[in-house]
Design a protein around this motif. Structure first.
Motif, PDB file in Angstrom:
ATOM      1  N   PRO A   1       0.734  -1.214   0.024  1.00 31.23           N
ATOM      2  CA  PRO A   1       0.009  -0.140  -0.055  1.00 31.23           C
ATOM      3  C   PRO A   1       0.743   1.319  -0.042  1.00 31.23           C
ATOM      4  CG  PRO A   1      -0.882  -1.631   1.650  1.00 31.23           C
ATOM      5  CD  PRO A   1       0.266  -2.170   1.013  1.00 31.23           C
ATOM      6  N   GLU A   2       1.866   1.347   0.772  1.00 27.67           N
ATOM      7  CA  GLU A   2       2.805   2.478   0.781  1.00 27.67           C
ATOM      8  C   GLU A   2       3.534   2.807  -0.646  1.00 27.67           C
ATOM      9  OE1 GLU A   2       3.155  -0.111   2.590  1.00 27.67           O
ATOM     10  OE2 GLU A   2       5.116  -0.867   3.018  1.00 27.67           O
ATOM     11  N   GLN A   3       3.454   2.046  -1.509  1.00 28.65           N
ATOM     12  CA  GLN A   3       4.064   2.231  -2.585  1.00 28.65           C
ATOM     13  C   GLN A   3       2.995   2.335  -3.869  1.00 28.65           C
ATOM     14  OE1 GLN A   3       7.812  -0.434  -1.085  1.00 28.65           O
ATOM     15  NE2 GLN A   3       7.379  -0.432  -3.262  1.00 28.65           N
ATOM     16  N   VAL A   4       1.816   2.696  -3.457  1.00 24.66           N
ATOM     17  CA  VAL A   4       0.713   2.824  -4.460  1.00 24.66           C
ATOM     18  C   VAL A   4       0.294   4.334  -4.251  1.00 24.66           C
ATOM     19  CG1 VAL A   4      -1.683   2.500  -4.919  1.00 24.66           C
ATOM     20  CG2 VAL A   4      -0.190   0.637  -3.887  1.00 24.66           C
ATOM     21  N   ILE A   5       0.513   5.131  -5.390  1.00 24.57           N
ATOM     22  CA  ILE A   5       0.080   6.574  -5.529  1.00 24.57           C
ATOM     23  C   ILE A   5      -1.252   6.653  -6.265  1.00 24.57           C
ATOM     24  CG2 ILE A   5       1.035   8.919  -6.272  1.00 24.57           C
ATOM     25  CD1 ILE A   5       3.699   7.793  -5.646  1.00 24.57           C
ATOM     26  N   GLY A   6      -2.166   7.273  -6.003  1.00 24.37           N
ATOM     27  CA  GLY A   6      -3.350   7.468  -6.918  1.00 24.37           C
ATOM     28  C   GLY A   6      -4.109   8.669  -6.321  1.00 24.37           C
ATOM     29  N   SER A   7      -5.359   9.046  -6.947  1.00 25.30           N
ATOM     30  CA  SER A   7      -6.337   9.958  -6.641  1.00 25.30           C
ATOM     31  C   SER A   7      -6.965   9.645  -5.528  1.00 25.30           C
ATOM     32  CB  SER A   7      -7.142  10.406  -7.960  1.00 25.30           C
ATOM     33  OG  SER A   7      -6.492  10.550  -9.159  1.00 25.30           O
ATOM     34  N   SER A   8      -7.069  10.809  -4.750  1.00 25.47           N
ATOM     35  CA  SER A   8      -7.830  10.578  -3.715  1.00 25.47           C
ATOM     36  C   SER A   8      -8.863  11.485  -3.145  1.00 25.47           C
ATOM     37  CB  SER A   8      -6.739  10.654  -2.298  1.00 25.47           C
ATOM     38  OG  SER A   8      -6.066  11.831  -2.441  1.00 25.47           O
TER      39      SER A   8
END
Lengths: 343, 343
Positions: free
Chosen positions: B216-223
């Motif tokens: 999870p800590e290496q996932v970047i996305g819209s929020s």
């Protein structure tokens, strides 16, 4: 004859084997010795150290009901006052004050404009009398407008030389040796260590890997907005004079979820700004460790809690006592405070 | 007698040594075999594969002028259309549509309110005719209001069962086998692999570790924004109906800086939404790898580029050609597309 040669060759081979195994032992021995060495040599054998060792033993023992898989061993550390000294002022504030002096020639209007006028007269107290809005104004003015790469360069240049006005040591020398040992011990035990600080994320990232072994992608902090732009066909990210996120108080669990995406099983703080992070961490299922650094050593460091304007520890101290969180007494629990004491 | 016993013991010890060394070889051998095995067996020996192997060899060879220390080996992957199928619609949009149907009984007003009315009649095209504002309205309505933990549970439940309407396979089975091999190969070469996607960060995190090996800590996305609240003295994070960050187009370099704090040396995308990420990645100093997945296989997958509403690849295709980025031709460069073809 042939048989004898073969046997000689076989004996030689077996001797080579023995040598190989013995060499193996020689290589292994220091590792075995390390394993029984004290992982926290700068900590006295008091409650705080015992709480840490017990917690790590429980979550790492395979087959234990408290076992936590390595990928879920997330540890969150506040920075100011938890990993390094925050007195007599936050380090980042000293950085901002130096930036004000440096930028002043380009801003003649600051001579009559607060909080800059007071700062330039050397009256920090008057400058900060404006509270958080004044601090925000100082930070935004001194931290934005440039590209992210330029800001990185400015921070690196400053942190390499800047010294604590009271002790004369580099700020990066005024980190807590026992916490460096704790970070290393947790990582050796399969933990991923994160900084979760109210400080500026881009103010910390240029030096946290070198000083704490924590890479930029494991640093969470407050931030300004940035914008992607082409400058002479070169892609840049420019820092805008607008707050993006404040990673303090109730912002800490928000930042943890935003950046890490899972709940820590251990959290370390020292002020009321860490309360919500400790609440969020300990509310998860299973064994948890919440630790508060209580600044009790007026001789070797600073002694402050409920009445301090920097790093006030009041509500979180009460809640720690009610909930049985570990309260670290700096004076009694730490043998030494700074790495340079080891010399 | 004593001497004989000693010698017998010695011979036994040496035999034990030999056994130990031989066992060592037995354990080592498969590792050695793997090292010479093809790390990308589902890739044809065409240009794309060669570009990847050459790049990895250059940045990992100690002493090479192109060597990059392991902590700086950051690789960024788009998700939709780069790691998994994005046709006939983004998976997250199917999730949102299913959520609309599920929530409809509590929202009688949707029967006469667009885009919900069209959706509930099964007319997805009409519903999406409203463009991005319509999509945003659908996403915000179906993705917010609950706690982060409840949303995690909803996503896990859905993704475990939901299937691509065209192929009947689980969405998590419609990932690209060659990209799974590439992720594993990069990690084995010391890279840290990140997802940098326009999709929702909390929609991806519940399954990316299991499916792609990306935590999870290496996932970047819209929020969306979240808020920390006490509910019956239990700390919670509630998802608010307000966009926090759009990790697409020029947002991708912004997201990379915000979350990772350093520039990737390799980036992988498939659409114009990835253009700025590829520009930002390749503008760094030293050797860089930029790769675009071109969807050219109408039989095994889908064929689309400049005229597609999903995953449009137009400007980025032109720029890739001008700048010499690697353009992966799915039809010619990949032996198989999906993991289930290996069976």
């Amino acid at each position: 004859m042939m048989k004898i040669r073969l046997m000689t060759a076989f004996v030689a081979f077996r001797q080579a084997c023995c040598l190989a195994v013995m060499l193996g032992f020689v290589i292994l021995l220091p590792t075995l010795a390390q394993a029984v060495e004290d992982p926290l040599p700068s900590w006295n054998d008091t409650g705080a150290k015992k709480a840490i060792l017990t917690f790590v033993a429980r979550v790492t023992a395979a087959g234990s009901p408290d076992f936590v898989p390595a990928d879920q061993r997330i540890a969150a550390f506040d920075n100011d006052g938890t990993l390094w000294v925050e007195q007599p002022l936050y380090v980042q504030l000293f950085f901002a004050l130096d930036r004000v002096k440096q930028l002043a020639p380009q801003h003649p209007e600051w001579k009559s404009q607060e909080p800059f006028a007071s700062l330039l007269r050397g009256d920090v107290k008057a400058a900060l009398a404006g509270g958080e809005p004044a601090i925000e104004q100082i930070v935004v003015t001194t931290h934005t407008g440039m590209t992210t790469e330029d800001f990185d360069r400015i921070v690196r240049g400053w942190i390499a030389k800047a010294k604590n006005p009271k002790t004369g040591h580099l700020y990066t020398e005024m980190v807590y040796q026992p916490m460096l040992e704790l970070l290393a011990y947790l990582r050796a035990s399969g933990f991923k260590t994160f900084i979760v600080s109210g400080g500026g994320i881009e103010f910390m990232r240029p030096w946290t890997e070198r000083v704490f072994g924590i890479p930029p992608e494991q640093v969470i902090g407050s931030s300004v907005k940035t914008v992607f732009e082409m400058r002479d066909a070169i892609p840049t990210l420019r820092r805008l004079p607008e707050i993006n996120f404040i990673d303090d108080k109730s912002g800490k669990p928000v930042g943890i979820q935003q950046y890490i995406g899972r709940r820590p099983i251990a959290a370390f703080g020292n002020s009321d700004g860490d309360l919500e992070m400790l609440q969020w961490t300990t509310a998860g299922q299973g064994v948890r460790l919440a630790l508060i650094v209580h600044h009790t050593d007026a001789v070797r460091e600073w002694a402050y809690d409920r009445n301090s304007s920097i790093g006030r520890l009041d509500k979180a101290l009460d809640e720690a006592r009610v909930k049985g969180w570990t309260i670290l007494d700096m004076k009694h629990d730490w043998k030494i405070i700074y790495p340079f004491e080891k010399r």
